[in-house]
Design an enzyme around this catalytic site. Sequence first.
Site, PDB file in Angstrom:
ATOM      1  N   LYS A 244      35.699  77.411  73.517  1.00 30.62           N
ATOM      2  CA  LYS A 244      36.474  75.168  73.303  1.00 30.62           C
ATOM      3  C   LYS A 244      37.628  75.808  73.559  1.00 30.62           C
ATOM      4  CE  LYS A 244      32.930  74.202  69.573  1.00 30.62           C
ATOM      5  NZ  LYS A 244      32.409  74.183  68.376  1.00 30.62           N
TER       6      LYS A 244
ATOM      7  N   TYR B  54      26.745  67.025  72.967  1.00 35.07           N
ATOM      8  CA  TYR B  54      27.385  66.888  70.749  1.00 35.07           C
ATOM      9  C   TYR B  54      26.779  65.736  70.569  1.00 35.07           C
ATOM     10  CZ  TYR B  54      30.182  70.660  69.805  1.00 35.07           C
ATOM     11  OH  TYR B  54      30.720  72.289  69.629  1.00 35.07           O
TER      12      TYR B  54
ATOM     13  N   PHE C  28      32.517  63.742  61.754  1.00 33.35           N
ATOM     14  CA  PHE C  28      33.498  63.844  62.401  1.00 33.35           C
ATOM     15  C   PHE C  28      33.200  63.995  64.017  1.00 33.35           C
ATOM     16  CE2 PHE C  28      29.542  66.827  61.532  1.00 33.35           C
ATOM     17  CZ  PHE C  28      29.382  67.684  63.028  1.00 33.35           C
TER      18      PHE C  28
ATOM     19  N   ARG D 145      24.302  83.632  68.406  1.00 35.25           N
ATOM     20  CA  ARG D 145      24.413  82.425  67.427  1.00 35.25           C
ATOM     21  C   ARG D 145      25.105  84.028  65.824  1.00 35.25           C
ATOM     22  NH1 ARG D 145      24.589  77.042  66.651  1.00 35.25           N
ATOM     23  NH2 ARG D 145      24.002  77.471  64.677  1.00 35.25           N
TER      24      ARG D 145
ATOM     25  N   THR E 258      28.994  78.334  60.625  1.00 37.25           N
ATOM     26  CA  THR E 258      30.059  76.826  61.516  1.00 37.25           C
ATOM     27  C   THR E 258      30.953  77.229  61.186  1.00 37.25           C
ATOM     28  OG1 THR E 258      27.488  75.647  61.874  1.00 37.25           O
ATOM     29  CG2 THR E 258      29.509  74.958  62.257  1.00 37.25           C
TER      30      THR E 258
ATOM     31  N   ASN F 288      37.117  75.963  65.463  1.00 38.62           N
ATOM     32  CA  ASN F 288      35.453  78.211  65.238  1.00 38.62           C
ATOM     33  C   ASN F 288      35.342  78.086  66.843  1.00 38.62           C
ATOM     34  OD1 ASN F 288      34.083  75.301  66.365  1.00 38.62           O
ATOM     35  ND2 ASN F 288      32.297  76.226  64.696  1.00 38.62           N
TER      36      ASN F 288
ATOM     37  N   HIS G 226      31.602  77.508  71.260  1.00 39.30           N
ATOM     38  CA  HIS G 226      29.563  77.051  71.244  1.00 39.30           C
ATOM     39  C   HIS G 226      28.438  78.001  71.491  1.00 39.30           C
ATOM     40  CE1 HIS G 226      26.062  74.309  71.170  1.00 39.30           C
ATOM     41  NE2 HIS G 226      26.218  75.062  72.471  1.00 39.30           N
TER      42      HIS G 226
ATOM     43  N   GLU H 223      21.042  72.285  77.315  1.00 43.52           N
ATOM     44  CA  GLU H 223      22.172  72.530  77.767  1.00 43.52           C
ATOM     45  C   GLU H 223      23.242  72.759  79.386  1.00 43.52           C
ATOM     46  OE1 GLU H 223      23.441  72.259  72.647  1.00 43.52           O
ATOM     47  OE2 GLU H 223      23.134  74.020  73.719  1.00 43.52           O
TER      48      GLU H 223
HETATM   49  P1  DAT Z   1      27.609  75.044  65.385  1.00 42.79           P
HETATM   50  O1  DAT Z   1      28.524  74.759  66.409  1.00 42.79           O
HETATM   51  O2  DAT Z   1      27.566  76.456  65.282  1.00 42.79           O
HETATM   52  O3  DAT Z   1      25.974  74.833  66.381  1.00 42.79           O
HETATM   53  P2  DAT Z   1      27.313  72.271  64.654  1.00 42.79           P
HETATM   54  O4  DAT Z   1      26.172  72.398  65.645  1.00 42.79           O
HETATM   55  O5  DAT Z   1      26.199  71.955  63.197  1.00 42.79           O
HETATM   56  O6  DAT Z   1      27.560  74.094  64.275  1.00 42.79           O
HETATM   57  O7  DAT Z   1      28.370  71.822  64.898  1.00 42.79           O
HETATM   58  C1  DAT Z   1      28.781  71.240  66.301  1.00 42.79           C
HETATM   59  C2  DAT Z   1      30.019  71.512  66.016  1.00 42.79           C
HETATM   60  O8  DAT Z   1      31.260  70.248  65.700  1.00 42.79           O
HETATM   61  C3  DAT Z   1      30.865  72.642  64.692  1.00 42.79           C
HETATM   62  O9  DAT Z   1      31.100  73.536  65.612  1.00 42.79           O
HETATM   63  C4  DAT Z   1      32.064  71.921  64.400  1.00 42.79           C
HETATM   64  C5  DAT Z   1      32.086  70.743  63.701  1.00 42.79           C
HETATM   65  N1  DAT Z   1      31.482  70.118  62.704  1.00 42.79           N
HETATM   66  C6  DAT Z   1      30.518  70.257  62.351  1.00 42.79           C
HETATM   67  N2  DAT Z   1      30.239  70.062  60.812  1.00 42.79           N
HETATM   68  C7  DAT Z   1      31.857  69.636  60.655  1.00 42.79           C
HETATM   69  C8  DAT Z   1      32.390  69.116  59.904  1.00 42.79           C
HETATM   70  N3  DAT Z   1      31.334  68.732  58.411  1.00 42.79           N
HETATM   71  N4  DAT Z   1      33.182  68.641  59.553  1.00 42.79           N
HETATM   72  C9  DAT Z   1      34.108  68.441  60.914  1.00 42.79           C
HETATM   73  N5  DAT Z   1      33.479  69.644  62.598  1.00 42.79           N
HETATM   74  C10 DAT Z   1      31.933  69.913  61.621  1.00 42.79           C
HETATM   75 MG    MG Z   2      25.255  73.069  67.198  1.00 46.84          MG
END
Ligand code: DAT
Ligand code: MG
Length: 149
Positions: free
Chosen positions: A9, A49, A57, A85, A91, A112, A115, A126
């Site tokens: 990212k 996304y 978010f 992962r 996350t 973070n 991805h 993807e």
């Molecule tokens: P991951 O990236 O571990 O697959 P995810 O798919 O649940 O996690 O979410 C995608 C991204 O969105 C994640 O890397 C960071 C952001 N994100 C997730 N939950 C969030 C939250 N509660 N508040 C802010 N950003 C969030």
């Molecule tokens: Mg995800």
Amino acid sequence: MEQTFIMIKPDGVQRHLVGDIIKRFEAKGFGLVGLKMVSVSRELAEKHYAVHKERPFFSGLVDFIISSPVIAMVWEGKDVIAAARKLIGATNPLAAEPGTIRGDYGVDLGRNLIHGSDAPETAKQEISLWFTDEELVAWEPSRLTWLYE
Ligand code: DAT
Ligand code: MG
């Protein structure tokens, strides 16, 4: 052999962590089959996304992803989706174990660093969203005998 989509990212690129992150995937034994730097369009970020479209978010996440270039990659290997992962970590960097990418370098949920696809179906989606067939390079790795029984 499985393939997964990995994206460094904007924060990972800006913080000069691209080399370190790629090194971890190579050292683990995975093979790179696609790599490019992308200034992400809003449309692409929203598609990527889409599963989070209704979450509070979502718009902040899309704004972040398009704010500065990312590194898009496809990595290949045995169980690479789940293994990636694990290398990436939880996350929320606060929950991510030290030794993982997010655990070592991240502090904030919204920064973070990386991805990784979460399942075979999303990996396929993807990869085809981010790469054309011509951009994925099939090559014969010499590592397999030394990695797999
Ligand atoms: P991951 O990236 O571990 O697959 P995810 O798919 O649940 O996690 O979410 C995608 C991204 O969105 C994640 O890397 C960071 C952001 N994100 C997730 N939950 C969030 C939250 N509660 N508040 C802010 N950003 C969030
Ligand atoms: Mg995800």
